[in-house]
Design an enzyme around this catalytic site. Structure first.
Site, PDB file in Angstrom:
ATOM      1  CD  GLU A  39      -2.568   1.386   2.599  1.00  0.00           C
ATOM      2  OE1 GLU A  39      -2.179   0.760   3.591  1.00  0.00           O
ATOM      3  OE2 GLU A  39      -3.540   2.172   2.620  1.00  0.00           O
ATOM      4  NE  ARG A 265       4.235  -8.247   9.876  1.00  0.00           N
ATOM      5  CZ  ARG A 265       3.245  -7.368   9.823  1.00  0.00           C
ATOM      6  NH1 ARG A 265       2.720  -6.933  10.941  1.00  0.00           N
ATOM      7  NH2 ARG A 265       2.779  -6.913   8.704  1.00  0.00           N
ATOM      8  CE  LYS A 275       3.311   0.417   5.591  1.00  0.00           C
ATOM      9  NZ  LYS A 275       2.210   0.305   4.634  1.00  0.00           N
TER      10      LYS A 275
END
Length: 567
Positions: A39, A265, A275
């Site tokens: 994104e 992850r 983030k």
RNA sequence: UGGGGAAUAGUGUAAUGGUAGCACGACUGACUCUGGAUCAGUUAGUCGGGGUUCGAGUCCCUGUUCCCCAGCCA
């Protein structure tokens, strides 16, 4: 494209096993199509690198394999063009190539809309007038079933009409949604009539004001994969709960149906990867920006001097799995040293200069001595380094009262100056504060180049730079951003920010480097002999040289010192 | 107390019923014009309890622990 080096006998991770098995059974007609779908709302970090190397790697390893770069731009309120460019740059820098396969989810908005209309018509979706708050209440909880929306069974024609008017912008943000009609008592909350579209009167970075409704992730993502004929849709573990929905949408549409596969992850010691936290570090000025060399962002690592090769090797070594783990940052350091050792030219730089004068060396003489550029790479050749009567050594390479295992310079002791001469310390000059400010030495002319004809040995070799023929430089020493392996391990009421390492950056402004570094190009990597690997900062200039420390060399002496202090 | 996942040396990973291996780290030692690099070696592991089997990290049962899910974020 990157070569897969003798991977033939290497074990395949579970994702690659699935791909290999599918190839064997011809499940996808021999195709391998993956995708990396960021994104565009932030910068890529090393966790993304894991995903990038997995997706692009699988494509590269398989004959005819393709990996798409797809921007998942379904939320105009968060996404910006700036990020698109940064992401493209980072993926390319890492060494991957998407060829013609650059896509945007927003390019599929029309098709997605048509598919949604189709679902309404088959009674599998409906326009819902519940507010966000009401929707939440109707959803139920983890342990109690939800309640059907009062709008759930409204006529197809009415939903169709409402949805079209939502699209046209007739209704306010948040006033209505389009929802899938699945099962409000489903044990998986994602299946309790999930929202497919929300109303958003926002300008999109690519479609502008054309749309007033935007698709939600679950609705959009499977369609994107389906439209692009992806074979293996690889994502992280938290989407495991979403897979039933991914499958449901595609099944209801009778559409091409890729397989979603989830992996864990990456977590790394001494850093944060989310983030949100990264953004917080930037916004609160705890770092200088997204490309601060202490950040685990790709641009941060790049600025710090990490090589794409070492990051790829790191990603290869950590493997791929389905359970959470935290990789020791020491492995990244190792991969860095391994690559940089082979590729970085050696150079001499003195970080904390201590002046030395050779009393028996001619006053104005300057000699050009031969130095090897890279002992690991004979092809790198040699260069000349100027030597003179006055020069600098590293302050910490001298001790007036040396402890047991200190091999370096001390009063009366002889050491070698790399590629130059043997020198013996004859005198120590101090200032009024009893600080050592200068050393006096004698040199042995017969040891020119660094070898003693009589075969005598010295215990240590020091790096040095000529006083008159060296350049001034600023050197930034970076260390882990956090003092704790797990930065989130903070006292009650505090968070990761209280674990920021106050010594994660030390700026040394009076460093001296050998003259061959004049005009060093930003981004160039060097090994400063005996110190570590350094990279020319983007803001470095011939007028003001700036180097960032990528990683230190392994330092046995530091280890000895540490063990002596804390027995 | 709902659902979905997962547990192998300090860390990261292999072993797909047949000798628990590799890497990083740590620790020795050799070598060295970088206390670098290199080389050799040491260290240390199957979450617990049952069962099946000639044989179980792997299969079965059971317990424990950890992760994810109640955005109109992705």
């Amino acid at each position: 494209m990157i070569e897969s080096k003798d991977e033939s006998k290497e074990r395949l991770d579970f994702v690659r096993q699935i791909v290999a098995e599918d190839l064997k059974t011809n499940k996808w007609d021999g195709r391998v199509v993956t995708r990396f779908p960021p994104e565009p709302n932030g910068y890529l970090h090393i966790g993304h690198a894991k995903s990038i190397c997995l997706n692009f790697g699988i494509a590269a390893e398989n004959e005819g394999g393709v990996c798409h770069l797809r921007f998942d731009d379904t939320n105009p309120t968060k996404e910006e063009d700036e990020y698109v460019r940064a992401i493209e740059q980072d993926v390319r820098w890492l060494g991957w190539d998407w060829g013609e396969h650059l896509y945007y989810a927003s390019d599929y908005f029309e098709q997605m809309y048509d598919c949604a209309v189709q679902l309404i018509k088959t009674g599998k979706a409906y326009a819902c007038d519940l507010t966000a708050e009401q929707t939440r209440q109707y959803r139920g909880t983890l342990t109690t079933p939800g309640t059907d929306s009062p709008y759930r069974d409204r006529p197809v024609e009415e939903s169709l009409d409402l949805f079209e008017r939502m699209k046209a912008g007739e209704f306010a943000d948040g006033s209505r949604t389009l929802r899938a009609k699945i099962d409000m008592s489903h044990p998986n909350l994602n299946m309790r009539d999930p929202v497919m579209y929300r109303i958003l009167h926002a300008a999109h970075h690519r479609t502008g004001d054309k749309w007033c409704v935007y698709p939600m992730y679950d609705w959009a993502h499977g369609l994107e994969d389906s439209i692009e004929k992806i074979t293996h849709s690889i994502c992280t573990l938290e989407f495991e709960n979403h897979r039933p929905l991914y499958d449901w949408f595609l099944d209801e549409l009778h559409a091409y149906h890729p397989q979603q596969i989830e992996f864990a992850r990456l977590n790394l010691t001494y850093t944060v990867m989310s983030k949100r936290k990264l953004l917080q570090l930037v916004q609160e000025g705890l770092v200088t920006g997204w490309d601060d060399p202490r950040m685990p962002t790709i641009c941060g690592l790049r600025r710090r001097g990490d090589s794409p090769e070492s990051i790829r090797e790191f990603c290869r070594r950590i493997g791929v799995n389905k359970f959470n783990s935290t990789v020791d940052i020491a492995l990244l350091d190792h991969c860095l040293r391994e690559d940089l050792n082979k590729t970085s030219p050696r150079v001499m730089a003195v970080l904390r200069p201590l002046k030395v004068v050779i009393e028996n060396y001619p006053q104005d003489q300057v000699e050009e001595l031969d130095a090897i550029n890279n002992p690991e790479d004979p092809g790198a050749g040699t260069r000349k380094v100027p030597f003179s009567r006055e020069f600098y050594i590293e302050t910490e390479d001298f001790m007036e009262e040396p402890p047991k295992k200190f091999f370096r310079l001390a009063p009366g002791r002889e050491v070698r100056l790399r590629y130059a001469y043997f020198v013996t310390c004859t005198d120590v000059i101090k200032d009024e504060n009893a600080q050592v400010v200068e050393l006096r030495c004698t040199y042995d002319p017969a040891t020119r180049g660094g070898d003693a004809p009589d075969g005598r040995k010295v215990k240590s070799t020091l790096h040095w730079v000529s006083a008159s023929r060296s350049l001034e430089a600023e050197v930034r020493l970076y260390d882990h951003l956090f003092t704790k392996e797990n930065p989130d391990d903070a006292p009650e009421g505090e968070d990761f920010r209280s674990n920021v390492n106050p010594n994660s950056l030390e700026v040394l402004s009076s460093c001296r480097v050998e003259p061959s570094l004049a005009g060093a190009e930003p981004g160039t990597r060097y090994q400063f002999e005996r110190l570590g690997y350094f990279c020319v900062d983007p803001h470095s200039s011939p007028e003001k040289l700036v180097f960032n420390r990528t990683v230190t060399l392994r330092d046995t002496w530091a280890k000895i010192q540490k063990s002596q202090k804390t027995p």
